[in-house]
Design a protein around this motif. Structure first.
Motif, PDB file in Angstrom:
ATOM      1  N   GLY A  13      52.195  97.903 -15.548  1.00 32.08           N
ATOM      2  CA  GLY A  13      51.543  99.440 -15.423  1.00 32.08           C
ATOM      3  C   GLY A  13      51.907 100.118 -13.802  1.00 32.08           C
ATOM      4  N   ALA A  14      51.850  99.357 -13.242  1.00 26.13           N
ATOM      5  CA  ALA A  14      51.527 100.131 -11.325  1.00 26.13           C
ATOM      6  C   ALA A  14      52.871  99.371 -10.461  1.00 26.13           C
ATOM      7  CB  ALA A  14      50.135  99.355 -10.692  1.00 26.13           C
ATOM      8  N   ILE A  15      52.769 100.849  -9.449  1.00 22.76           N
ATOM      9  CA  ILE A  15      54.106 100.248  -8.765  1.00 22.76           C
ATOM     10  C   ILE A  15      54.077  99.370  -7.610  1.00 22.76           C
ATOM     11  CG2 ILE A  15      55.539 102.214  -6.721  1.00 22.76           C
ATOM     12  CD1 ILE A  15      55.016 104.374  -8.265  1.00 22.76           C
ATOM     13  N   GLU A  42      53.111 102.747  -3.789  1.00 30.43           N
ATOM     14  CA  GLU A  42      52.777 101.490  -3.810  1.00 30.43           C
ATOM     15  C   GLU A  42      50.810 101.826  -4.395  1.00 30.43           C
ATOM     16  OE1 GLU A  42      53.148  99.083  -0.575  1.00 30.43           O
ATOM     17  OE2 GLU A  42      55.344  99.142  -1.219  1.00 30.43           O
ATOM     18  N   GLY A  43      50.768 101.431  -5.917  1.00 35.85           N
ATOM     19  CA  GLY A  43      49.275 101.199  -5.694  1.00 35.85           C
ATOM     20  C   GLY A  43      48.725 102.319  -7.587  1.00 35.85           C
ATOM     21  N   LYS A  44      49.990 102.705  -7.688  1.00 38.51           N
ATOM     22  CA  LYS A  44      49.346 104.469  -8.329  1.00 38.51           C
ATOM     23  C   LYS A  44      50.332 103.733  -9.823  1.00 38.51           C
ATOM     24  CE  LYS A  44      48.584 107.896  -5.725  1.00 38.51           C
ATOM     25  NZ  LYS A  44      48.905 109.594  -5.649  1.00 38.51           N
ATOM     26  N   TRP A  45      50.114 104.672 -10.691  1.00 36.84           N
ATOM     27  CA  TRP A  45      50.492 104.533 -12.190  1.00 36.84           C
ATOM     28  C   TRP A  45      52.048 104.425 -11.896  1.00 36.84           C
ATOM     29  CZ3 TRP A  45      46.587 108.178 -14.440  1.00 36.84           C
ATOM     30  CH2 TRP A  45      45.679 107.985 -14.397  1.00 36.84           C
ATOM     31  N   ALA A  46      52.983 104.260 -13.213  1.00 38.34           N
ATOM     32  CA  ALA A  46      54.399 104.008 -13.176  1.00 38.34           C
ATOM     33  C   ALA A  46      54.123 104.632 -13.743  1.00 38.34           C
ATOM     34  CB  ALA A  46      54.871 102.563 -13.406  1.00 38.34           C
TER      35      ALA A  46
END
Length: 436
Positions: free
Chosen positions: A57-59, A398-402
């Motif tokens: 679910g994350a980048i 990177e690290g944020k919700w996709a």
């Protein structure tokens, strides 16, 4: 026994609030998006040939498409002829309010049906590219229920941050029903009329207890409520402060419905986080918003539909000027606030028009004087800041919700391409793919 009660408290105490978005453990659903271009909303630039790696679910990585051979055998989503950007955010929606499009008699509909219709509108909104909404005013906590249903994967829809029922005064906007129309006096009245600091404070506490993510208070009258004057101030500063203080103690924010300048200034002085509508704002209210870092959410699309597309007879009767002039004045005020540097967040008042049509507002914002990139930021980075989720969404990083959508065409040259979203991913799950 104490441990059991503690465990139950920790479970049920978090399930009501959508800050805890992932109520179920995410599965490893690795995906790789190959995009022809990506809009970097922070820098305002377009990057070509990009790979976005998504897991759980994350980048987790943003790479060059030249490296795609390294990912052979992986699930690659080919968007090489598309531009990707962050999922859009609408900061003023009403997903459990039936559209005022003439297809449904909203005054005859049972309240329970509002939540059921909300599941339809939620899917339409997500399919339109809006992966997050701030829902400011739902009947009898139908918005709270819809939020939790989406979070639990019972139904499909955007991530929701909800206010429950708006706080209004006796005779204020949303306090429907009178001696001439007793059938509108629902029990309890969806407008929650309260008066005085004590009643406002108690209702604020009740709303928070029942799981809302923010409070909404009606600082002025509004369109759509009989005998309510949209430009007239309603609650006093001290009454609104009572709600603001309760919200701050619990770490949530307050949105103020406010059309008239006096009500806007009262709400800002009371400490609210955002002004919704701002129809008749003046220079002093603009200066106050800038000084206090208050966001402005102006719903140009709802105004356009109500005044110029003949969808809302109540709004037309509430104003004694020509409809075109009223809309033009609103657009001028929008541009004035934008040029002066007010923080402008995207919000449409969805339900005044058909749900899923939200992106049509971008064109109106640009036509009113806003740059295309700033219009997009209003629905991504700025909207995320208003809600308080800027560390987890609002940009592709990177690290944020996709939360990722895709369109064809150069959206910085033609903002209307946002009205035709071909691909939607929320929280790493794909909900819409391009038609072949």
């Amino acid at each position: 026994m104490t441990r059991i009660f503690l465990a139950l408290f920790l479970f049920y105490g978090t399930i009501g609030h959508s800050q805890n978005v992932a109520l179920k453990p995410r599965q490893n659903d690795g995906k790789i998006i190959w995009a022809g271009s990506m809009l970097d909303v922070t820098k305002g630039t377009i990057i070509t040939d990009v790979l976005v790696v998504v897991e759980n679910g994350a980048i987790i990585k943003i790479d060059s498409a030249s490296q795609k051979d390294r990912y052979k055998g992986e699930d690659i989503i080919d968007l090489s002829d598309h531009t990707i950007l962050p999922g859009l955010i609408d900061c003023h929606s009403h997903l459990t309010n039936p559209s005022f499009d003439g297809t449904i008699d909203v005054y005859e509909l049972p309240i329970a049906s509002y939540g059921i219709l909300g599941t339809v509108y939620a899917k339409q909104t997500l399919q339109a590219g809006f992966t997050t909404v701030r829902d400011v005013g739902g009947y009898l906590y139908s918005d709270v229920a819809l939020r939790d249903a989406i979070n639990n994967d019972w139904v499909v829809g955007p991530r929701m941050y909800v206010s429950g029922k708006a706080i209004t005064m006796t005779g204020g906007h949303g306090a429907w029903g009178n001696w001439m129309a007793p059938h509108l006096e629902l029990e309890p009245n969806p407008g929650n009329p309260v008066d005085g600091e004590v009643e406002v404070r108690k209702l604020a506490r009740t709303l928070i207890k029942n799981g809302v993510d923010l409070l909404k208070i009606n600082a002025t009258g509004g369109f759509g409520t009989a005998n309510s004057i949209p430009g007239a101030a309603s609650f006093t500063i001290d009454e609104m402060k009572a709600a603001v203080n309760e919200a701050r103690k619990r770490g949530i924010r307050v949105a103020a419905h406010a059309h008239g300048a006096d009500g806007i200034k009262n709400a800002v002085r009371a400490g609210v986080n955002s002004i919704e509508h701002g129809t008749f704002l003046d220079q002093e209210s603009i200066d106050l918003m800038i000084e206090n870092e208050v966001y402005l959410v102006m719903d140009l699309l709802a105004a356009h539909v109500s005044l110029l597309e003949n969808k809302d007879d109540i709004s037309k009767k509430a104003i004694d000027k020509g409809n075109q002039k009223v809309y033009d004045d609103y657009a001028i005020n929008f541009n004035e606030a934008y040029q002066k540097g007010v923080k402008m967040a995207f919000g449409t008042d969805a339900s005044i028009f058909e749900h899923g049509r939200n992106a049509k507002q971008f064109h109106l914002m640009v036509k009113a004087g806003m740059k295309e990139m700033d219009a997009i930021r209003s629905a991504t980075t700025v909207a995320a800041e208003l809600i308080g989720i800027e560390k987890t969404t609002g940009s592709i990083e990177e690290g944020k919700w996709a939360d990722i959508i895709a369109v064809k065409g150069n959206l910085l040259n033609d903002i209307t391409v946002l009205e035709k979203v071909d691909f939607v991913m929320k929280d790493g799950k794909v909900y819409k793919t391009p038609k072949k």
